[in-house]
Design a protein around this motif. Structure first.
Motif, PDB file in Angstrom:
ATOM      1  N   ASN A   1      42.284  37.087  41.071  1.00  0.00           N
ATOM      2  CA  ASN A   1      43.422  37.744  41.722  1.00  0.00           C
ATOM      3  C   ASN A   1      43.746  37.101  43.071  1.00  0.00           C
ATOM      4  N   GLY A   2      42.716  36.809  43.855  1.00  0.00           N
ATOM      5  CA  GLY A   2      42.957  36.173  45.157  1.00  0.00           C
ATOM      6  C   GLY A   2      43.572  34.791  45.006  1.00  0.00           C
TER       7      GLY A   2
ATOM      8  N   PHE B   1      39.875  32.948  51.765  1.00  0.00           N
ATOM      9  CA  PHE B   1      38.441  32.914  52.086  1.00  0.00           C
ATOM     10  C   PHE B   1      37.634  33.478  50.927  1.00  0.00           C
TER      11      PHE B   1
ATOM     12  N   SER C   1      34.749  38.610  29.399  1.00  0.00           N
ATOM     13  CA  SER C   1      34.640  38.209  27.980  1.00  0.00           C
ATOM     14  C   SER C   1      35.523  36.995  27.703  1.00  0.00           C
TER      15      SER C   1
ATOM     16  N   LEU D   1      38.714  36.690  27.396  1.00  0.00           N
ATOM     17  CA  LEU D   1      39.815  36.889  26.459  1.00  0.00           C
ATOM     18  C   LEU D   1      41.123  37.074  27.206  1.00  0.00           C
TER      19      LEU D   1
ATOM     20  N   VAL E   1      34.722  45.445  57.033  1.00  0.00           N
ATOM     21  CA  VAL E   1      35.379  44.280  57.655  1.00  0.00           C
ATOM     22  C   VAL E   1      36.651  44.711  58.389  1.00  0.00           C
TER      23      VAL E   1
HETATM   24  C1  LIG Z   1      32.114  42.494  31.478  1.00  0.00           C
HETATM   25  C2  LIG Z   1      33.553  42.221  31.778  1.00  0.00           C
HETATM   26  C3  LIG Z   1      34.385  41.716  30.782  1.00  0.00           C
HETATM   27  C4  LIG Z   1      35.714  41.465  31.070  1.00  0.00           C
HETATM   28  N1  LIG Z   1      36.475  40.889  30.112  1.00  0.00           N
HETATM   29  C5  LIG Z   1      37.756  40.596  30.364  1.00  0.00           C
HETATM   30  C6  LIG Z   1      38.527  39.923  29.390  1.00  0.00           C
HETATM   31  O1  LIG Z   1      38.045  39.553  28.316  1.00  0.00           O
HETATM   32  N2  LIG Z   1      39.820  39.668  29.679  1.00  0.00           N
HETATM   33  C7  LIG Z   1      40.384  40.028  30.859  1.00  0.00           C
HETATM   34  O2  LIG Z   1      41.577  39.812  31.012  1.00  0.00           O
HETATM   35  N3  LIG Z   1      39.666  40.623  31.838  1.00  0.00           N
HETATM   36  C8  LIG Z   1      38.359  40.906  31.616  1.00  0.00           C
HETATM   37  N4  LIG Z   1      37.597  41.490  32.573  1.00  0.00           N
HETATM   38  C9  LIG Z   1      38.209  41.839  33.869  1.00  0.00           C
HETATM   39  C10 LIG Z   1      38.257  40.644  34.811  1.00  0.00           C
HETATM   40  O3  LIG Z   1      37.097  39.877  34.730  1.00  0.00           O
HETATM   41  C11 LIG Z   1      38.429  41.144  36.245  1.00  0.00           C
HETATM   42  O4  LIG Z   1      39.505  42.043  36.310  1.00  0.00           O
HETATM   43  C12 LIG Z   1      38.728  40.022  37.227  1.00  0.00           C
HETATM   44  O5  LIG Z   1      37.795  38.987  37.092  1.00  0.00           O
HETATM   45  C13 LIG Z   1      38.729  40.560  38.654  1.00  0.00           C
HETATM   46  O6  LIG Z   1      39.018  39.503  39.515  1.00  0.00           O
HETATM   47  P1  LIG Z   1      39.075  39.716  41.083  1.00  0.00           P
HETATM   48  O7  LIG Z   1      39.654  38.493  41.667  1.00  0.00           O
HETATM   49  O8  LIG Z   1      39.738  40.999  41.400  1.00  0.00           O
HETATM   50  O9  LIG Z   1      37.550  39.934  41.511  1.00  0.00           O
HETATM   51  P2  LIG Z   1      36.372  38.873  41.710  1.00  0.00           P
HETATM   52  O10 LIG Z   1      36.398  37.806  40.700  1.00  0.00           O
HETATM   53  O11 LIG Z   1      35.092  39.638  41.810  1.00  0.00           O
HETATM   54  O12 LIG Z   1      36.706  38.203  43.113  1.00  0.00           O
HETATM   55  C14 LIG Z   1      36.513  38.855  44.336  1.00  0.00           C
HETATM   56  C15 LIG Z   1      35.871  37.863  45.287  1.00  0.00           C
HETATM   57  O13 LIG Z   1      35.877  38.372  46.609  1.00  0.00           O
HETATM   58  C16 LIG Z   1      34.796  37.768  47.289  1.00  0.00           C
HETATM   59  N5  LIG Z   1      34.532  38.495  48.524  1.00  0.00           N
HETATM   60  C17 LIG Z   1      34.091  39.781  48.657  1.00  0.00           C
HETATM   61  N6  LIG Z   1      33.962  40.095  49.963  1.00  0.00           N
HETATM   62  C18 LIG Z   1      34.331  38.995  50.689  1.00  0.00           C
HETATM   63  C19 LIG Z   1      34.413  38.712  52.090  1.00  0.00           C
HETATM   64  N7  LIG Z   1      34.082  39.612  53.022  1.00  0.00           N
HETATM   65  N8  LIG Z   1      34.840  37.477  52.468  1.00  0.00           N
HETATM   66  C20 LIG Z   1      35.178  36.539  51.550  1.00  0.00           C
HETATM   67  N9  LIG Z   1      35.095  36.768  50.199  1.00  0.00           N
HETATM   68  C21 LIG Z   1      34.693  37.979  49.775  1.00  0.00           C
HETATM   69  C22 LIG Z   1      33.669  37.860  46.263  1.00  0.00           C
HETATM   70  O14 LIG Z   1      32.634  36.934  46.517  1.00  0.00           O
HETATM   71  C23 LIG Z   1      34.406  37.580  44.945  1.00  0.00           C
HETATM   72  O15 LIG Z   1      34.272  36.234  44.517  1.00  0.00           O
HETATM   73  C24 LIG Z   1      36.243  41.742  32.344  1.00  0.00           C
HETATM   74  C25 LIG Z   1      35.406  42.229  33.343  1.00  0.00           C
HETATM   75  C26 LIG Z   1      34.065  42.452  33.075  1.00  0.00           C
HETATM   76  C27 LIG Z   1      33.150  42.918  34.147  1.00  0.00           C
END
Ligand SMILES: Cc1cc2nc3c(=O)[nH]c(=O)nc-3n(C[C@H](O)[C@H](O)[C@H](O)COP(=O)(O)OP(=O)(O)OC[C@H]3O[C@@H](n4cnc5c(N)ncnc54)[C@H](O)[C@@H]3O)c2cc1C
Length: 513
Positions: free
Chosen positions: A14-15, A32, A46, A48, A217
């Motif tokens: 997302n970021g 960051f 997964s 997908l 933060v």
């Molecule tokens: C088991 C599982 C299966 C899934 N399967 C699917 C699927 O098949 N298909 C699908 O579409 N979605 C799937 N999802 C959902 C998908 O993986 C998530 O919605 C997505 O990866 C979320 O991304 P994000 O960027 O929000 O979070 P994240 O990838 O967790 O990124 C957030 C980042 O913020 C960083 N961060 C935190 N605090 C700080 C700070 N203070 N300073 C700097 N950096 C910081 C962290 O290190 C982290 O890397 C699945 C999720 C899970 C858990």
């Protein structure tokens, strides 16, 4: 004037998706990530790109429709990383009726806009190749389409595209404090070194850490809305030798996927249970592994146990809980909350989302911020839907042709090596292999087919710094590496980083933070 227009905390899907969309609109962007890119949930999914058949059971038609539509958009944007995948759903009367499944799949086909992906068909498991790996009691199945993606590389490519459009991507840089005035003043910690930057707008895209960042933060009073669910996957040696996946109905009404993975393996997942700890500590438990083996054993002739698991990983889904739904009904939709009090810098907080919908999420995020950046409106709202990710500038069905061209130009590669490189880098394979005319020109081989030239490319262009970055996130070669090979790779990278550091120290420091 602030150093940046937009600062993003979080280098997950997302970021990086938001950073890319914003940079493409001409904004000055900085992102960051406290660890490596995709080191959080975005490498533990997964993988997908799907509507989520089981969300139909919860009546989440809007979410399913939006996600289904994204399948072909993303497939066209990154045909190297994303491939169509057929799913075999063996009928099991004890779990769901065939009529219910047929209706669900009809709806799935009908609401998902499809030009490329074929629709549902019925399979006779007595004559179809999908039958023999399954136990004899499974006679019929349905087969439908979704897509499979390399989730971690999708994150890296979004970061790369953002960087090529001018964004600054700072990995291993933790945002430790954010002070809100008319601009944000962000205090950063990069390996013990402190720094400060300012930005007009801040995006909190810290995934499972979003409320932790908000509280610790940003110093906000947090109204808890975050629900964390842990999911575990296991990887075993391949359970069957065709290229389709299975979707297995478990006794607890959940579904478990078995997916062909990294050529010689099968990926099985996932579990789903409430998680309350620190997301950084999430790890597969023996119970999770036993559950997944149990579901697989109910369907496949080959029997597996924890001893067969070559790799297991766990991640946490972060879901937005508005308090109005039962836990199992909390959607996989996202929530974007814009806070812009008078006289103070705006903050956009991101909850939830899926790998599948990240591009739409980024588009909506920039839509919410559009009034703050009027010039960004001159760029079409959905520009990312038309623009390939790095290496993805070839036809969605052109993978084999690109492998062929790669083998013609670099004939010393094996078919598997060329295939792996094209999967990872698409047309940018050229930047990895350059003018090599024999395998030795690519330098030391660390194991499998990973050469020094590829590792250097990953370090220079894709922010890889450690052996794990290379073996588990930029690739899945960790599945093929011994401890000794991993050690040799780590030594090489430390040495190379030290050399690069020495070279940087001799050049004048950049004026921009
Ligand atoms: C088991 C599982 C299966 C899934 N399967 C699917 C699927 O098949 N298909 C699908 O579409 N979605 C799937 N999802 C959902 C998908 O993986 C998530 O919605 C997505 O990866 C979320 O991304 P994000 O960027 O929000 O979070 P994240 O990838 O967790 O990124 C957030 C980042 O913020 C960083 N961060 C935190 N605090 C700080 C700070 N203070 N300073 C700097 N950096 C910081 C962290 O290190 C982290 O890397 C699945 C999720 C899970 C858990």
């Amino acid at each position: 004037m602030a150093d940046f227009d937009l600062a993003v905390i979080g280098g997950g899907i997302n970021g990086t998706g938001i950073a890319r969309d914003a940079a493409g609109r001409g904004l000055r962007v900085v992102l960051f990530e406290q660890n490596d890119l995709a080191s959080g949930t975005s490498s533990a999914s997964s993988k997908l790109i799907h509507g989520g058949l089981r969300y139909l059971e919860h009546g989440e038609f809007r979410l399913v429709r939006a996600a289904l539509t994204e399948r072909e958009v993303l497939l066209r944007a990154a045909p190297h990383l994303i491939r169509p995948l057929r799913f075999v759903l063996p009928l099991n009367k004890a779990r769901r009726s065939a009529v219910l499944l047929r209706l669900g799949l009809l709806l799935y086909d009908w609401i998902g806009r499809r030009e490329i992906l074929p629709g549902t068909r019925e399979l006779d498991l007595g004559s179809d190749k999908a039958g023999p790996p399954l136990r004899g009691e499974f006679r019929k199945a349905y087969e439908y389409s979704d897509c499979f993606a390399d989730d971690a590389r999708l994150v890296v490519l979004n970061a790369m595209d953002a960087a090529e459009r001018g964004a600054a991507i700072r990995t291993r840089t933790r945002c430790v404090r954010a002070e809100r005035r008319d601009v944000w003043q962000l205090t950063l910690d990069t390996g013990g070194q402190s720094g400060v930057v300012t930005a007009r707008v801040l995006v909190n895209a810290a995934g499972a850490w979003v409320e932790n960042v908000a509280g610790h933060v940003l110093g906000q009073k947090v109204q808890p809305h975050l629900r964390l669910d842990k999911g575990t996957h296991i990887v075993v040696r391949q359970l069957y030798d065709h290229d389709r996946a299975y979707i297995l109905q478990a006794a607890d009404r959940r579904v478990v996927f078995a997916i062909p993975f990294a050529r010689d393996f099968t990926l099985i997942g996932t579990t789903d249970e409430l998680f309350t700890g620190d997301p950084a500590t999430v790890a597969p438990a023996a119970d999770d592994i036993a559950y997944l083996c149990g579901v697989a054993n109910e369907y496949f002739r080959a029997s597996i146990s924890a001893a067969d698991v070559v790799w297991a990983f766990a991640g946490v889904r972060s879901l937005y809980d508005d308090g109005a739904h039962k836990p199992q009904d909390i959607g996989r939709e996202y929530e974007l909350i814009l806070d812009e009090p008078a006289g103070a810098a705006p903050l956009l907080t991101v909850y939830g989302g899926k790998i599948t919908t990240y591009r739409r999420l980024a588009e909506d995020a920039m839509g919410k911020l559009a009034h703050l950046f009027p010039a960004s409106r001159s760029v079409p709202r959905s520009w990312t839907a038309q623009s390939p990710l790095p290496g993805g500038d070839f036809a969605y069905d052109g993978f084999q042709a690109l492998v062929k061209r790669t083998l013609q130009r670099w004939p010393f590669l094996s078919d598997d090596h060329a295939g792996r490189l094209v999967h990872a880098y698409g047309t940018r394979v050229e930047n990895v292999l350059d003018n090599a005319s024999r395998l030795d020109d690519l330098g030391q081989c660390f194991g499998a087919d990973l050469t020094a030239a590829e590792v250097r490319y990953l370090m220079r262009k894709e922010w890889a710094q450690t052996a794990d970055d290379v073996l588990w996130r930029r690739s899945k070669l960790g599945l093929r590496f011994s401890q000794a090979q991993r050690g040799a790779l780590a030594d090489f990278m430390v040495h190379d980083l030290a050399q690069a550091g020495a070279a940087t120290a001799k050049t004048p420091s950049p004026t921009r933070p």
